[in-house]
Structures are given as structure tokens and as C-alpha cells.
Design an enzyme around this catalytic site. Sequence first.
Site, PDB file in Angstrom:
ATOM      1  N   ASP A 407      -0.309 -11.688  14.526  1.00  0.00           N
ATOM      2  CA  ASP A 407       0.974 -12.383  14.668  1.00  0.00           C
ATOM      3  C   ASP A 407       2.005 -11.687  13.776  1.00  0.00           C
ATOM      4  O   ASP A 407       1.642 -10.846  12.949  1.00  0.00           O
ATOM      5  CB  ASP A 407       0.756 -13.841  14.248  1.00  0.00           C
ATOM      6  CG  ASP A 407       2.002 -14.678  14.464  1.00  0.00           C
ATOM      7  OD1 ASP A 407       2.823 -14.314  15.328  1.00  0.00           O
ATOM      8  OD2 ASP A 407       2.154 -15.700  13.763  1.00  0.00           O
ATOM      9  N   GLU A 410       6.150  -7.902  14.726  1.00  0.00           N
ATOM     10  CA  GLU A 410       7.345  -7.227  15.306  1.00  0.00           C
ATOM     11  C   GLU A 410       7.823  -6.068  14.438  1.00  0.00           C
ATOM     12  O   GLU A 410       8.343  -5.125  15.025  1.00  0.00           O
ATOM     13  CB  GLU A 410       8.448  -8.265  15.510  1.00  0.00           C
ATOM     14  CG  GLU A 410       8.157  -9.264  16.616  1.00  0.00           C
ATOM     15  CD  GLU A 410       7.048 -10.266  16.267  1.00  0.00           C
ATOM     16  OE1 GLU A 410       6.883 -10.560  15.080  1.00  0.00           O
ATOM     17  OE2 GLU A 410       6.349 -10.718  17.184  1.00  0.00           O
ATOM     18  N   ASP A 485       6.707 -18.269  20.199  1.00  0.00           N
ATOM     19  CA  ASP A 485       7.055 -19.639  19.806  1.00  0.00           C
ATOM     20  C   ASP A 485       7.991 -20.320  20.792  1.00  0.00           C
ATOM     21  O   ASP A 485       9.210 -20.398  20.597  1.00  0.00           O
ATOM     22  CB  ASP A 485       7.686 -19.624  18.407  1.00  0.00           C
ATOM     23  CG  ASP A 485       6.705 -19.134  17.356  1.00  0.00           C
ATOM     24  OD1 ASP A 485       5.500 -19.085  17.652  1.00  0.00           O
ATOM     25  OD2 ASP A 485       7.159 -18.787  16.250  1.00  0.00           O
TER      26      ASP A 485
HETATM   27  C1  GLC Z   1       4.246 -17.820  14.128  1.00  0.00           C
HETATM   28  C2  GLC Z   1       3.366 -17.718  15.361  1.00  0.00           C
HETATM   29  C3  GLC Z   1       2.617 -19.007  15.564  1.00  0.00           C
HETATM   30  C4  GLC Z   1       1.809 -19.326  14.326  1.00  0.00           C
HETATM   31  C5  GLC Z   1       2.708 -19.375  13.103  1.00  0.00           C
HETATM   32  C6  GLC Z   1       1.926 -19.556  11.814  1.00  0.00           C
HETATM   33  O1  GLC Z   1       5.250 -18.718  14.317  1.00  0.00           O
HETATM   34  O2  GLC Z   1       4.098 -17.357  16.494  1.00  0.00           O
HETATM   35  O3  GLC Z   1       1.802 -18.921  16.702  1.00  0.00           O
HETATM   36  O4  GLC Z   1       1.168 -20.536  14.478  1.00  0.00           O
HETATM   37  O5  GLC Z   1       3.448 -18.181  13.006  1.00  0.00           O
HETATM   38  O6  GLC Z   1       0.984 -18.561  11.636  1.00  0.00           O
END
Ligand code: GLC
Length: 801
Positions: A407, A410, A485
Amino acid sequence: MITNTELENKGNQFPSKIIGFEKDVDKLYFSTDNDVILQLTVVRDSLLRFRYTTVGNFDNDFSYAITKYASTGYNKLEIEENEDCYIVITSKLRCEISKESLRISLFDVKDGVLINEDEIGFHWEESYQYGGNIVKMSKVSNDGESYYGLGDKPNHLNLKGKRYNNWVTDSYAYGKDTDPIYKAIPFYTGLHHDKAYGIFFDNTFKTSFDFAQERRNVTSFWAQGGEMNYYFFYGPKMSDVVESYTDLTGKPHELPPLWALGFHQCKWSYYPESKVKEITSTFRKLEIPCDAIYLDIDYMDGFRCFTWNKEYFPDPKGMVKELKEQGFKTVAIIDPGIKIDKDYSVFKEALEKDYFCKRADGPYMKGKVWPGECYFPDFTNPEVRDWWSGLFKELIEEIGIKGVWNDMNEPAVMEVPNKTFPDDVRHDYDGNPCSHRKAHNVYGMQMARATYQGLKKYSYPKRPFVITRAAYSGTQRYTSTWTGDNVATWEHLWIANIQAQRLAMSGFSFAGSDIGGFAEQPQGELFTRWIQLGVFHPFFRVHSSGDHGDQEPWAFDEDVTDIVRKFIEIRYQLLPYLYTAFYNYADHGTPILKSLVLYDQEDVHTHYRTDEFIFGEQILACPVLEPNAKGRRMYVPRGNWYDYWTDEIVKGGKEMWVDSDIDSMPIFIKEGTVIPKYPIQQYVGEKNIDEITLEIYYKKGKESSELYSDANDGFDYKKGRYSLRTFKLTGRTKELIINQHKEGKFITPYETFKIKVHGLPFEIGEIQIDNEKIPLNHLVSNGTSSFVVDKNFSELHIISK
Ligand code: GLC
């Protein structure tokens, strides 16, 4: 003071006339008077690469997107010349290059139809700020032309009339009009006069695409640096264009383990251990099938990657083992930011080895993410990727984690306006050092690749499973993905449907959304409708931010739980069908989801459809996207289709109303199809499956279906230990014949097929299997007729009375 106004006034520059031509096997070089060179590579008869330099020579030719396994080779290459142009001819394409302007026109070599032509064509502007050029290309947009692709854009499937940028961006609670979001996939398909072609602009700088928005008859694309470097794919079928692009940028290196196609439950975050177990036990207690449970960032010690919070998870290995005994695979999140902490081994090692990204003038790239201030590994350095892959040893080999979720790659940086690294950060870019402007779009891809390498190594002899948020073209080789998200709204259900279809036609089929919505909380009805859609998405996971309430199938009311269970059970029954579709994707790049235009481009009604899609080869699905609906209008594509629920036959090629109360959704099966089904299991591998059901949908005429099977995990299938069965159906007025053809060395655990026949227009008088009659007292009939046959039959005859 000296000001150089002359330079600044240059504006757009254009190639002048061609003064030189050279051929080097598959590469053709056209040089102009003003130092522009076009390098045209004939990759295949239907695939040409166009690459331009404005300074008389080319940079090192390196791409993260193109796979070394791409197919190359052509049958024909002839070059002609007339007064006005050079003409390059392959067995599929005729490409004219204007001597005066270097502009390109591409024709179908067979019927001479113009497929694509440069408007202004290649031009550029010098970049005074950074050096190099802003490279640009403009093409004619034809009457009635439509455009598709471009990865995860959350708006209408048809891109016509829109402008988009590609710069991977953390986009919490994005909307329909947010652009760019998490992925950069600079590939689109154009379709006009029933001919489809594709363009892949392989440039990792920020790229932009304008689909006849600024000027009605012009489609253009440009990048903030690098080369004008694009591939042109010719169909004329859109499905061939998508397969060709997927072949070039890579099919998944492995099939996923079958469990990864089951249902996954996730939340930010399930902790402590007792909470995780409560969730998994509830799935088993309520008999809702589920294969994977996720650990979000709170499993870590202060959000330090590769550590555990021992207060919440005192015995990770023990917990993972217990979960495994219940049939759950544990997936853990890993982010790129490494906490600045002199006592943290991962940090110390990376610092010692000089693996962190640095700013142009030397300091480390420092940014805030979940752990506070962090440094970030340079995943574009192969040595860093190797090191990173090694960090998974304990997590995978020791603790038994089965999948890793990447995650924030980017890379996301908090509390800064641009949400990411500044432009000046330096990267190795596999030995082609550059700034973040060039490496940004591939940073997340290279992280996922390094993670994949680790999982491949330490999960062996099982298959790796990775999921990523950020991606550039080619990322599908290593990992699955989700759409980031989103929000618990009906509009986002529409967006999720668009994104999964769009990713599939952009070469990235293994995708899904946060079911129910990540931000905010859905009502039970929205959650139910989203699960229904998720059944038909290759990646099927519920996830939510957690601070808005619970989002498990039982968090609403009992009706919701029951309907959700029923739909997840359908997914588990369809696993052999989905696995076969995945095999086709991994083997020849066939997208697992097909938007109607991809399915039937000749029917112009499909060009602007958004909601309906084909799952695999023969199931038509259409989510209900509004509250309080008892059904919806939808377009049923041409051909005859069976209503999944009632077996009623519907003639397509028209829009129609379909009843679908909350416990239902529009699902249709193409006539003539053979759908393989598993029995319902609580998780993959729960049961020894000794029988597969074949649901046969009668058709007057012919249709062919497939069933792929292997060990559902491991690599033996790569050595030929798979089984591919083709069922050729021939339906006549008074008989139905199924011929089976078998390929591969795998001995399937199932021994028999339970045959269920739908829509037979006659009463059964006789059944023959390989010329032997089977006694009709074996026939069970309650609406559909069913009987059991040996899996190795060659020919099945069902004959009328
Ligand atoms: C980001 C991710 C989400 C995750 C969060 C905490 O917002 O996109 O899926 O739960 O981080 O790790």
C-alpha cells in the site's frame, strides 16, 4: 543581465523533411533535416513501435513495462517509396511516412481502410526548466470513434470527450471526476468503422491524453519528458488489441493459488489477535465461505514494516497456524516508508547499504507516513529489490503469511501538498539514473515487483500472492490490485464496476474494489449490491477504514447476511469457471472481464454501455446500482441468453427490464455454454472434490466451452501437469451432443461429472456415452435433467424420445 528570449519563443517544434532512410533488420530509421530521427520497429505484423529523437541519437532503450517474454516476429516486411512517402508493408498493416512532414498514416493492408493517421503528428517543446523535451503527438479522431482503456480512471468507460493525466496519486475518497488516481496505464484502444487499434505510450513521466476534448477531431497525448515512444497495435478486433498489449507488457507470471480467487475479509484494522479470531470463527459459525483474512498496519510495532506489535499479537506464528487450521490464509500489509529509527534493523541495514532515496543535493528523501518520519528504499535499484525480497523470509517462511499487500506505494507522503516525493529525488532506474519525474510512475510497480520476488522465493513450492495499490503498465505480471480508498456510496458502486472493467481492458484483470466502500459506512442494501458485483470481480475483498462501523457480512441484519452468503456461495461454485478464465488470461492475455464493446464491437449499441459486462467467456452480469430497486433496465448483447435464476431464454440485441429484487441480480448464461461448478465449500480445499457439475445450456447450433484444472497451487502445471477439457456442444432439434477433448497430464481429483441439462426442447428418450446407452432410471429430473458420467467421456449423446 542576459535574457534569452529567442529560446523561450520557440514554442512547438516540428520535424522537417526526411533526408535519410536506413534499415537495420526490423528497425527502420527516417532522419530529417533538423536532426529528428524516427525509429520504426516492426515488432509483429500487427504491432509497430514508433520512437522519436530530436537530437540525432537515442537514449539507452530501457522499459519497465515491456516483458522479455513478449512475442516478436513478422511474416512480411516490404518497403516501398514514392514521391511523397515511404511505405512500410507487413501482412496486416500498411504504414505511410510522409517525406515532407514525417507524419504517419496506418491502413489495413487487406481492404485499404485508414485506421489511424497523424494530425500534426510528432512535435515537441523544449523544457527550459528540466532540460529535454515535452514530447507531443496528435492524431486525427474519426467520426464515430470511441476510446477505451487507461487503467483505473473512475469515469465513463468510453473516454471520448475527456482529458486525463497519468501520475500515480494517493487519492483518499476520490470521486468520478478525480484525476489522476492510483495507477498510470498509458494505453488506450480506439474503435471506428468496426476496426480497433491500440496505442501504448511507454513513457513513465507524467503523461496526458486528450480524446477529442480540446478539438473535436483530434486526439493527442504528450509527456513532460523522455521520448515520444509508442506502440501501435492493430486488431481489427478489440479483443486482439487488448491481448496484444497484454502480451507485450506481460501476462501474470503465475496463476494465483486458487484460494486467492475466493472471498477475502479485510478491515483497517483487525486487532488484537482475539478480534482476528472472532472474525474468522464467525465466518465458520455462520457458514459464510471465506479464504483470507487481512492484517492492516496495526499488526506492526509502531508501523515498522517487518515487525509485530507483541502486545496485540504475542504469538504471530501460533495465530497464523490456528487460522490455517480453520482454512484461513493470512495476508499482511507492507508499506514502503521505513521509520527513521536507529534501533530498527531494517532502517539500519538500508542506511548502511545506501538503499534509501536521496534528494538531488544529497540529503535523504524524508517524508511522513503512518510511522512518522520515514526514508524510502529506492525500488528502482535492482540491488535494493533483492534486499527487499529477502526481508520477507521470516514473515513467509517462519510465520506462515500467505500473501502481502503493498500500500502507499505511489509513494504516498503525508502533509505535503503534492502528496508524494518532490521532483528532484534521485533514482537508479535500473542503471539509468534519473529524477523522480521519470521514476514516480514506476516506484510502486517496482516495490510490488520486489515483494513478488520475495514471496516467490519464500512461498515456494506454493505460488506467490501480492496485492498493490500503485501500478504502471506491466505490473499485472507480478501482482493483483485494488482500486484504493473509495467511498460507501451508490456512485462508488458504479465506479467500482467501471474500474474493474477498465483495468481488465488495460491488461490488468486481477482487480477488485473495497467492497462496501472504504470511507464511510454503507447501508445493508448497498453492501449487498456491492457483494453481488464483487462475485464477478477477479479480486473479491471486503475492506473498510474501520472508523465508521463494522463491515462484515453479519454487521447489518440477518437478511443481508443470508443474501450475502448466498452470493458468496455462487462465487465458490463458479471457482472452476473463474479459474479457467484466469488460465486464459495468464496463457494468452484474454481479459477476465469483457465490457460489452469488447465482447461485440460490431454492435454499436455496446459502444457507450457501462454497466453490463461478460464475466469469463459466457456469463453476462449487470449489477443493480440504485437503492430500492426491484430490477433494472439493461442491454442484453446479441444472441440468446438463459436467465440464471429462471432458465427463461432471452433474445439479446436489445435493452430490457430485468426483475432483480435485493436477493437477486441480473445474471445470464450464453446459450450453448457448459459451466463447470464446484460444490459449496467454506474455503478452497475444505472438501475433496470428486465430482464437478457441468451445467449445460442447450442451444440449437454449436458452442464451445472449457474447463481448466490443476493442483490449484504449486508450479507443476508449468510442466504440463494441468488438464484442459474442451466441450464442444452441438444442439439439434432432437438431439444434443457434447464432444470432449482433453489436453495435459494432470490427473484431476474429480472422477465424474454431474451433467445438468437446461432448456432441452425435447423429452429424453436415450442417453449414450461413447456409444453405450446409460439406463434412464439414472436420470434425475426436477426441472433440469441430471445424471452422472465418467470424466473421461469423449462423446455424450442425448436423444429425443
Ligand atoms: C490506505 C489504504 C487502505 C489501508 C490504510 C491503512 O488508506 O488504501 O486500504 O487500510 O491505508 O493501512
